[in-house]
Design an enzyme around this catalytic site. Structure first.
Site, mmCIF file in Angstrom:
data_model
loop_
_atom_site.group_PDB
_atom_site.id
_atom_site.type_symbol
_atom_site.label_atom_id
_atom_site.label_comp_id
_atom_site.label_asym_id
_atom_site.label_seq_id
_atom_site.Cartn_x
_atom_site.Cartn_y
_atom_site.Cartn_z
ATOM 1 N N ALA A 167 41.441 48.567 35.797
ATOM 2 C CA ALA A 167 40.222 47.455 35.713
ATOM 3 C C ALA A 167 39.515 47.612 34.530
ATOM 4 O O ALA A 167 39.220 48.681 33.964
ATOM 5 C CB ALA A 167 39.328 48.114 36.951
ATOM 6 N N CYS A 168 38.816 46.583 34.010
ATOM 7 C CA CYS A 168 38.152 46.317 33.017
ATOM 8 C C CYS A 168 36.930 45.458 33.465
ATOM 9 O O CYS A 168 36.979 44.797 34.326
ATOM 10 C CB CYS A 168 38.744 45.637 31.728
ATOM 11 S SG CYS A 168 39.370 44.170 31.895
#
Ligand SMILES: O=P(O)(O)OC[C@@]1(O)O[C@H](CO)[C@@H](O)[C@@H]1O
Length: 576
Positions: A27-28
């Site tokens: 995830a970013c």
């Protein structure tokens, strides 16, 4: 072997194992580029290592390729590649302890491989396959064991400290500390030390430990906060500790108590009062002859009394409760130990005199039962005042009081009425199972349940109705309702039972089986009904459990066990 469902991310995988060996979440912050770049890199690396891999992406287009509980349970490697908080971390709860152990093992492996770098080439295989894994497993075990020793001393010291605080009336301080300990590691060793201290020292007069029961979240399962703590430990842990500590201090300081050791607000205490405990002698004779000498064929003895029987069946069905009431001084410990062995707490008011010995004679030729209920101790006015004040001290709005059994000689006839009135005025739910006058006197205080058997119903109204005339039985039950009872349960042994609620009436059959003795069957019905009704508010379901519980006891030597109740439930049919 089932083939793993292929997804875009796992298409390149090499093996056909059911669950991926490596799992990851990426995830970013923007969820567009790095989430997927990280995913591809992890997949690539796994492929190089010849390992199956599944990556969950938490990107802009939502969570894709979501890891299942099975994936997590079977994974050998878990990777979190994220620079934002992840959702669904609670799926990994059980792993935190294991992660600490894994780190420990990893350090040992690292140290060993470094230290044994110069192993001759011919021995390198043995080093990697045998030596390092075996030594690592042993070392990790020894370290874990060693850690337990100082932790054990720490727990012991903490326990002593907390105990002396409680002794020196510093309960609020003890509550504060226990509360803080409960929350600090959310189910870890410190939490467990606080819990063990609390439950191991349960004693009605010591309120310090009670804080631990209520000092965290509503249901006392601190592990539920782990996902939040994992996301934001700096803020979540201190606030949980502060909240728990303050709650612990308030609860202990004010002496708030709860009789069940676990369960938080989801525990509903049930208190049974039996006014007149008994030692029941069960005697079987080949053929009972009135006015003649009857010789016993079988005989055994059971500690009983209606309230004791209700308590035991409640416990068998999984409802914690406390047995309260009068008990002959000489036998108080006997009853207390008997109940304790069944995990039932008791708080008896001891009186002088003998426990009554009741004879229950079964005629084996026709299965007819004859009872001879004897006289035991007598009560004085002081005894009555004492039991009333004990109840007033014990009862709270969250309790349900079940009053069972006849009133011992010497007591004023209004004892149960006074208790019922106290319950009514203090919004404490109560149920009552006793004989005519005492029962009638309590109806105006709206008991949740009254349970006369058919003979008792006939005695109350001076009638002689049978179950064949169910309309008439229903009419009499409704009369009790008009006098105030909320629910009326009329039991009639093998012929079944009738329940009249505010809006409906139901009939239940009896399960078939071999009658061993019916003593306590009615009490078991009370327990089955009340326990189930408080939990489900479903009268029909409560009647079903009541009927099965009564039958289970009739088919057992003592009070029926849960397994039998469950089995007999299948035979019970409820007719509206
Ligand atoms: O004289 P009570 O209190 O009405 O009844 C006492 C008693 O018959 O009730 C239990 C069965 O219900 C027995 O354990 C006990 O002997």
């Amino acid at each position: 072997m089932t083939k793993i469902k292929q997804t875009k991310e796992t298409e390149s995988k090499v093996s056909e194992v059911k669950f991926p060996e490596v799992i990851a979440i990426t995830a970013c912050p923007t969820g567009i580029a790095h989430t997927y770049m990280a995913r591809d890199k992890i997949l690539e690396a796994a492929k190089e290592l010849n390992m199956t891999c599944k990556v969950e992406t938490q990107g802009r287009s939502g969570n894709e390729n979501v890891l299942t509980e099975e994936d997590i349970g079977h994974a050998k490697v878990i990777i979190f590649a994220a620079d934002k908080s992840l959702v669904g971390l609670e799926r990994f709860n059980g792993f935190f302890g294991a992660i600490i152990g894994a780190y420990l093992a990893a350090f040992v492996v690292y140290g060993l491989t470094k230290g044994l770098k110069k192993t001759p080439r011919s021995l390198q295989g043995v080093r990697d396959i045998v030596f390092v894994p075996v030594v690592t497993a042993l070392a990790a075990g020894v370290i874990m064991f060693a850690i337990n020793i100082p932790l054990g001393f720490l727990n012991y010291g903490l326990g002593l400290g907390l105990k002396s605080m409680a002794q020196y009336n510093l309960s609020a301080l003890a509550g504060l500390i226990i509360g803080a300990m409960i929350a600090i590691d959310l189910g870890g060793p410190i939490n467990k030390a606080a819990y063990v201290f609390g439950t191991a020292t349960i004693d009605a007069s010591n309120t310090a430990f009670n804080s631990i029961r209520s000092s965290n979240n509503a249901c006392f399962i601190t592990e539920g906060a782990i996902p939040y703590a994992a996301e934001d430990p700096k803020r979540v842990i201190p606030s949980a500790v502060a909240g728990s500590a303050v709650t612990g201090a308030i609860i202990s300081g004010f002496g708030v108590t709860l009789s069940a050791p676990h369960g938080g607000i989801f525990v509903f205490p049930l208190l049974g009062i039996q006014d007149n405990g008994t030692i029941d002698q069960m005697i079987s004779v080949s053929s009972f002859n009135l006015g003649a000498t009857n010789k016993a064929k079988e005989q055994y003895q059971i500690l009983g009394g209606k309230g004791i029987n209700v308590s035991i069946m409640l416990q068998n069905l999984g409802y914690e409760n406390i047995a309260l009431g009068f008990m002959a001084q000489t036998d108080s410990l006997l009853f207390q130990n008997y109940l304790q062995a069944k995990n039932i707490k008791s708080d008896f008011y001891q009186v002088t005199g003998q426990t009554r010995l009741n004879l229950k004679i079964r005629d084996l030729s026709n299965n007819q039962e004859t009872e001879l209920n004897c006289l035991g101790f007598s009560l004085t006015n002081t005894d009555e005042v004492a039991i009333l004040s004990l109840l007033k001290k014990k009862l709270t709005k969250d309790d349900i009081l079940i009053i069972s059994g006849s009133i011992a000689p010497g007591a004023t006839k209004s004892l149960y009425q006074e208790i019922a009135q106290y319950c009514f005025e203090n919004q404490i739910t109560f149920a009552i199972d006793t004989s005519k006058q005492s029962l009638l006197a309590t109806l105006k205080y709206q008991p949740l349940l009254v349970k006369p058997n058919l003979a008792e119903l006939n005695e109350i109204f001076s009638t002689n109705v049978t179950f064949v005339n169910i309309k008439e039985v229903t009419r009499l039950a409704k009369k009790l309702q008009n006098l105030g009872a909320q629910n009326v349960l009329i039991s009639n042994g093998k012929y079944g039972s009738l329940l009249v609620t505010k809006s409906d009436s139901y009939l239940a059959n009896t399960a078939s089986g071999t009658l061993l003795n019916s003593v306590g069957a009615g009490d078991s019905m009370v327990a089955g009904f009340i326990g189930t009704f408080i939990k489900t508010k479903d009268a029909k379901q409560s009647l079903l459990v009541a009927a099965a519980s009564g039958a289970a006891t009739a088919f057992s030597q003592g009070i029926g066990e849960l397994s039998l109740v469950e089995k007999l439930k299948e035979q019970i049919k409820i007719i509206d």
